[in-house]
Design an enzyme around this catalytic site. Sequence first.
Site, PDB file in Angstrom:
ATOM      1  N   ASP A  18       0.804  -1.222   0.000  1.00 25.51           N
ATOM      2  CA  ASP A  18       0.000   0.000   0.000  1.00 25.51           C
ATOM      3  C   ASP A  18       0.842   1.279   0.000  1.00 25.51           C
ATOM      4  O   ASP A  18       0.491   2.276   0.620  1.00 25.51           O
ATOM      5  CB  ASP A  18      -0.965   0.016   1.207  1.00 25.51           C
ATOM      6  CG  ASP A  18      -1.785  -1.255   1.264  1.00 25.51           C
ATOM      7  OD1 ASP A  18      -2.219  -1.706   0.198  1.00 25.51           O
ATOM      8  OD2 ASP A  18      -1.974  -1.798   2.370  1.00 25.51           O
ATOM      9  N   HIS A  48      -4.320  -2.506  -6.197  1.00 28.93           N
ATOM     10  CA  HIS A  48      -3.808  -1.256  -6.759  1.00 28.93           C
ATOM     11  C   HIS A  48      -4.973  -0.393  -7.181  1.00 28.93           C
ATOM     12  O   HIS A  48      -5.825  -0.839  -7.951  1.00 28.93           O
ATOM     13  CB  HIS A  48      -2.968  -1.503  -8.021  1.00 28.93           C
ATOM     14  CG  HIS A  48      -1.678  -2.212  -7.754  1.00 28.93           C
ATOM     15  ND1 HIS A  48      -0.733  -2.414  -8.725  1.00 28.93           N
ATOM     16  CD2 HIS A  48      -1.184  -2.740  -6.632  1.00 28.93           C
ATOM     17  CE1 HIS A  48       0.286  -3.057  -8.200  1.00 28.93           C
ATOM     18  NE2 HIS A  48       0.034  -3.271  -6.934  1.00 28.93           N
TER      19      HIS A  48
HETATM   20  P1  IMO Z   1      -0.581  -4.326  -2.209  1.00 30.42           P
HETATM   21  O1  IMO Z   1      -0.146  -4.865  -3.536  1.00 30.42           O
HETATM   22  C1  IMO Z   1      -0.910  -4.698   2.113  1.00 30.42           C
HETATM   23  C2  IMO Z   1      -0.538  -8.731   3.845  1.00 30.42           C
HETATM   24  C3  IMO Z   1      -1.844  -9.210   4.458  1.00 30.42           C
HETATM   25  C4  IMO Z   1      -1.330 -10.112   5.546  1.00 30.42           C
HETATM   26  C5  IMO Z   1      -0.118 -10.770   4.895  1.00 30.42           C
HETATM   27  C6  IMO Z   1      -0.361 -12.137   4.322  1.00 30.42           C
HETATM   28  O2  IMO Z   1      -1.959  -3.772  -2.172  1.00 30.42           O
HETATM   29  O3  IMO Z   1       0.414  -3.398  -1.634  1.00 30.42           O
HETATM   30  P2  IMO Z   1      -1.674 -13.004   2.188  1.00 30.42           P
HETATM   31  O4  IMO Z   1      -3.145 -12.924   1.865  1.00 30.42           O
HETATM   32  O5  IMO Z   1      -0.798 -12.379   1.176  1.00 30.42           O
HETATM   33  O6  IMO Z   1      -1.248 -14.396   2.555  1.00 30.42           O
HETATM   34  O7  IMO Z   1      -1.534 -12.150   3.552  1.00 30.42           O
HETATM   35  O8  IMO Z   1       0.293  -9.892   3.871  1.00 30.42           O
HETATM   36  N1  IMO Z   1      -0.651  -8.267   2.454  1.00 30.42           N
HETATM   37  C7  IMO Z   1      -0.739  -6.978   2.083  1.00 30.42           C
HETATM   38  N2  IMO Z   1      -0.831  -5.855   2.807  1.00 30.42           N
HETATM   39  N3  IMO Z   1      -0.902  -4.593   0.780  1.00 30.42           N
HETATM   40  C8  IMO Z   1      -0.790  -5.716   0.031  1.00 30.42           C
HETATM   41  O9  IMO Z   1      -0.677  -5.671  -1.297  1.00 30.42           O
HETATM   42  C9  IMO Z   1      -0.736  -6.977   0.678  1.00 30.42           C
HETATM   43  N4  IMO Z   1      -0.641  -8.245   0.250  1.00 30.42           N
HETATM   44  C10 IMO Z   1      -0.576  -9.017   1.342  1.00 30.42           C
HETATM   45  O10 IMO Z   1      -2.599  -8.140   4.976  1.00 30.42           O
HETATM   46  O11 IMO Z   1      -0.892  -9.367   6.644  1.00 30.42           O
HETATM   47 MG    MG Z   2      -3.034  -2.799  -1.017  1.00 25.96          MG
END
Ligand code: IMO
Ligand code: MG
Length: 409
Positions: A18, A48
Amino acid sequence: MSASKSNVTVLLGGQWGDEGKGKIIDFLIDHNQVDVTARCQGGNNAGHTVIANGKKYDFHLLPSGMISEKCFNVIGNGVVVNLDAFFSELEHNRITEIPGWEKRIMISEMAHLVFSVHMQVDGRQEAKLDTKSKIGTTNRGIGPTYSSKCFRNGIRVADLLGDFDDFTNRYKNLVEHYRSQFPTIDVDMDSELAQLKQHAEKLRSLGIVGDTVEFMDEARKAGKSILVEGANGALLDIDSGTYPYVTSSNTTAGGACTGLGLPPSSVKDVIGVVKAYQTRVGTGPFPTEQLNAIGEDLQRIGQEVGVTTGRKRRCGWLDLFLLKRTAIINGLTAIAFTKLDILDGFEELQVAVGYKLNGKSLSGPPARAADWEQVEVEYRTLPGWKTSTADVRKYEDLPENCRNYINDI
Ligand code: IMO
Ligand code: MG
């Protein structure tokens, strides 16, 4: 042997996701700097938000280049693909209304498929843990799908497009494998298989599954500018992140190579997208978290709510100690700094510059999960700028204290 053309840029999140990757990708696409966008890891756990031509898109699995008629889009072998999500995302974002959209996307035949059993297992695994140990996954079945891949009973897109009886056997074996561990799993195999058969026919008629390694190689040879779009964030990397509170793929620069079959020598630039403060969704270590009015202000002013799960994000000060590790591992050649204006109203700002454990300074982040709770953060305090920077477009026009904050980093 001639030197390979270096036209690959990797863009990745420098924190826990994020960071505003979508915005930077959109900027690069808008400035005609991208011919191909490619996803190399993760799945629809990513979120995204891309705003282009006055329209807001939310992408989870699709590469951001889908918004531009000039861009080709690749979903690489390292991605885990949920086909229900893939098709509904195309519809939801009205991509299918763009003529010729199907000629601008290719899914790797080697990418692994996410099934409903994976999503259910994701929830069950979490349910077994106590609140403190819960990872707080996005429940999209990402971890279990990568587990299947490593356990070597995972199923690839190519399997779905091959002999359907063979695929059905593999699929049933996979469901049974998980049922033996979680007997209460409830999968309607017949209806999922029927749906998958439809997906297979659709994929076949659209002609959008292929050898993405070959495609990428040809694109590089043709001198195309390739942008590898990292998902999640460097601190969520399965090896280098805050294990076990991580996602299940390599979100760092190496993942761009393994997830797309790109040689390391092809990567020219690595852009780290870094938010001016720190946020995290889900549980896990966050030494600079502010469980006070500062954290609440950051959350409110920064509108820190997850795109994928709608959860409020935890907020805190920028962690330069962790960013240094991120820079080392990824060989960052540039940093794109986002959401600086969220700090506009703060009297003073803090940044983490070191960690101490039992009174001793650490050289890097702790390897042991339990040590994170004992970590003592060393901060540097910097004066705020108390001026709106929202409309500033040039570095020189930023207030002096704001420039100092950037330079400090
Ligand atoms: P973007 O691309 C924020 C976090 C989840 C959780 C951990 C594991 O939007 O930046 P998962 O479902 O991947 O096995 O979860 O990783 N997480 C993210 N947090 N932005 C993301 O993607 C995330 N992708 C996974 O919240 O703590
Ligand atoms: Mg995200």
